[in-house]
Design an enzyme around this catalytic site. Sequence first.
Site, mmCIF file in Angstrom:
data_model
loop_
_atom_site.group_PDB
_atom_site.id
_atom_site.type_symbol
_atom_site.label_atom_id
_atom_site.label_comp_id
_atom_site.label_asym_id
_atom_site.label_seq_id
_atom_site.Cartn_x
_atom_site.Cartn_y
_atom_site.Cartn_z
ATOM 1 N N LYS A 164 -43.327 21.763 57.148
ATOM 2 C CA LYS A 164 -42.575 22.821 57.644
ATOM 3 C C LYS A 164 -41.981 22.114 58.856
ATOM 4 O O LYS A 164 -42.518 21.418 59.636
ATOM 5 C CB LYS A 164 -43.142 23.792 57.956
ATOM 6 C CG LYS A 164 -43.791 24.504 57.027
ATOM 7 C CD LYS A 164 -44.232 26.119 57.202
ATOM 8 C CE LYS A 164 -43.141 26.765 56.430
ATOM 9 N NZ LYS A 164 -42.766 28.116 57.212
ATOM 10 N N HIS A 212 -49.417 22.746 41.385
ATOM 11 C CA HIS A 212 -48.215 22.274 41.441
ATOM 12 C C HIS A 212 -47.909 21.182 40.659
ATOM 13 O O HIS A 212 -46.544 20.820 40.573
ATOM 14 C CB HIS A 212 -47.746 21.999 43.054
ATOM 15 C CG HIS A 212 -47.879 23.044 43.887
ATOM 16 N ND1 HIS A 212 -49.231 23.507 44.522
ATOM 17 C CD2 HIS A 212 -47.164 24.200 44.246
ATOM 18 C CE1 HIS A 212 -48.808 24.454 45.056
ATOM 19 N NE2 HIS A 212 -47.783 25.140 45.037
ATOM 20 N N CYS A 264 -53.506 28.067 43.701
ATOM 21 C CA CYS A 264 -52.724 28.869 44.233
ATOM 22 C C CYS A 264 -52.284 29.835 43.080
ATOM 23 O O CYS A 264 -52.759 29.501 41.728
ATOM 24 C CB CYS A 264 -51.244 28.129 44.774
ATOM 25 S SG CYS A 264 -50.286 29.099 45.656
HETATM 26 N N1 GLN Z 1 -50.915 36.163 44.825
HETATM 27 C C1 GLN Z 1 -49.801 35.133 44.892
HETATM 28 C C2 GLN Z 1 -49.660 34.504 43.793
HETATM 29 O O1 GLN Z 1 -50.354 34.105 43.008
HETATM 30 C C3 GLN Z 1 -50.136 34.208 46.218
HETATM 31 C C4 GLN Z 1 -49.068 33.225 46.209
HETATM 32 C C5 GLN Z 1 -49.166 32.417 47.427
HETATM 33 O O2 GLN Z 1 -50.170 32.086 48.139
HETATM 34 N N2 GLN Z 1 -47.916 31.657 47.965
HETATM 35 O O3 GLN Z 1 -48.445 34.125 43.381
HETATM 36 ZN ZN ZN Z 2 -51.275 29.906 47.449
#
Ligand code: GLN
Ligand code: ZN
Length: 780
Positions: free
Chosen positions: A110, A714, A746
């Site tokens: 960032k 990712h 994530c």
């Molecule tokens: N609950 C969201 C997802 O799974 C969390 C996303 C995030 O942390 N940016 O997409």
């Molecule tokens: Zn996340």
Amino acid sequence: MKIKTATLGYPRIGKNREVKKALEAFWSGKIASESLLETVKEVEEANWKTQLDTGIDKIAVGDTTLYDHILDWTFRFGLIPERFQQFSGLERYFAMARGKEEIPALEMTKWFDTNYHYLVPEISNEVLTADWSDFIERVTRSQKILGKRAIPIVFGPCTLLRLSKLEVNIGKAISVLIPLYINLLTELKSLGITEVQIHEPALVLGDANNWKQHYQTVYNSLSNVGIPLNLVTYFDDLGENYSWVMDLPVNAISLDLTRGRNLELIKTYGFPKDKRLGVGIVDARNIWQIRPEEVIPKLETIKDIVSEFEMQPSASLQFVPYDATREKQLPEPLRNVLSFAEQKLQEVVFLAQKITVCDSECNHESLTNINRNNDQDQSKFDANKLTVTRYKKDQKSIETAWEEFRRFSPTNQKVQQQLKSLITKDFERNLSYDLRRSLQISLPAFPTTTIGSFPQTSEVRKLRVRYKRGEISQEDYQTAIKSQILECIKTQEEAELDVLVHGEFERTDMVEYFGQQLQGFAFTQNGWVQSYGSRCVRPPIIYGDVIRTQAMTVDEFIYAQSLTAKPVKGMLTGPVTMVNWSYTRTDIPRQEQAYQIALALRDEVTDLEAVGAKIIQIDEPALREGLPLKQEQWNQYLSWAVDSFKLSAGIAKPETQIHTHMCYSEFGDIISHIERLDADVLSIENSRSNNETLYELTDGGYSKQVGNGVYDVHSPAIPTSEQMLSQLRTGIANLPVQQIWVNPDCGLKTRRWEEVIPALKNMVSAAKKLREEANLTKGD
Ligand code: GLN
Ligand code: ZN
């Protein structure tokens, strides 16, 4: 005296995201590089013309980019890490930006406290030949269009180094860079350039004092070139460094007057007589029109102290969209007080003119007195009156627009009253973690779950677009979303996950989804700003009190839970993330806005509990990134940020397990605040940081449950069970077994089902293996 106007950078993605589209077409092989470069040129020249037509005297040029302006300077100075040296030209540039096959890109992070991301330079011993011909081409082209108004932006050497990963010592790096900068400035001078902006935003960081000598060395050398330099800072004040920065041998210093206490510093320490001040008075980070009654007194103070100054936005305008007048679907009273880049240019010119006019035509001291004297009660003196008088020649005075907006914007007595009557208890769960834990849902040891979203296939995206356009009925849309949920639950059951999610198919974006259902949020049609490279976002605008009028997530939850005997998590976006990823109001503090959202979420938590949710996740991925630039202000921010989260979760029954999720967080220095969130389970990014995040937690003695991100969502690679097992073993070594959850890094929305299904199966089998080894079946 005519006050001159300047800019510090402009949005570069194109009014209709032309650059984004061209980039993506180029990457997919649909257009040639010439065509991409042509598009960039057209957008750039259109930007210049807009600034010229608005009457800006000094137009910043050279910030246009194919991906990221920091990468551009890294590239121009030949700071090319070895792994990219095998490539050349654009192939090299984009390899650095996006990676190429096995070769990882530069790290992205960032840009200060903005939502823009830059590529982190890596500086080693070896520096290739510098080549800034693209920049020179840009500058000479701008001179043809703008003449003497063209002011090149050069990225400052100290900030470049401060933000880099350095494999050499700073002194060495500076000695490499100085001659390059001297050559560059000399070349600009020979082109007849009259001034150069050197951007050194790192001067506002808390550690700038450690760099004092480097700044002095660098600017003593650069001043020898003899081209006037404007040292540009933004995003915060100069703090304790004010005095020595004022002494640097430059011709002008630009300060951000919209953030921090630069004005106080000017008042306290004065401003050098031999320098010009760049007055960053028009907020480049938010989308509200100026309020003259706030801005004018500041300018008057400056006028009394500083002999020469210029009017300008507080930073590059890249952080706001192009043009507010295009937002035809927004209610007029709101649109009339919005100010995007084009309006901000007008504000800069307007302020410069008003100050100038006022200077020659009237004596504002006496005007002030007249107004005061007319008013019987001096304490009721209304600054508006003063400014209305002064601007009465304007077609529609700014004050009237604000007045109309004030009448229009949603205010809600109930929420304001609720905020006033909050007590400590509202922020706390009913029972402490230790006591409530045994009341909460019982799960196998190493419970497995996901972060919430599942693949957003093109089918799902098309579905939402068609619904938005009115091409399919609400009923058909909901049926289609339900069938996605059904598939998603089935997949999770087949993978034998312990805690399921509904998949978030109804959400384009985790903030937008909630904002659209809450009163007090507005959404633009064209308000795109660059997040990184070709990626753009349209931040929501909080413009009034936030009120929840109906349940936002309950239907999807009920449906998902009806399909399975396993627990399904209720999924919410937290108040801090909502605030940090939106343009916020300026009439009340951010804290208050976050609390208002928290109150709305509180009701949602209660509604979810009422329909049977045993687990509710409140995501806060943006909590950490909202940290102020100066560490001494961290506590103040974290105090309200953590409280906002606690306010949204505090209402939950002790039996309800509250989860939160944060991505890319460094917790080392804020661990006590993370603990204070009092979330029963925290899931974190872990796999890309080599477990650093985890160690920060465990070293800090974190006492609650942790979802140790076991694989990187990712990457398209499918992690094996063994890889995840070894990741988990690290977790076990550092945390009591009862504290460990198993989940990806994530949300899975950017992945494909073909990747997700085997990855989750492997993840579950890793958890099972661990349970066998530990001979555990229950969490406690
Ligand atoms: N609950 C969201 C997802 O799974 C969390 C996303 C995030 O942390 N940016 O997409
Ligand atoms: Zn996340």
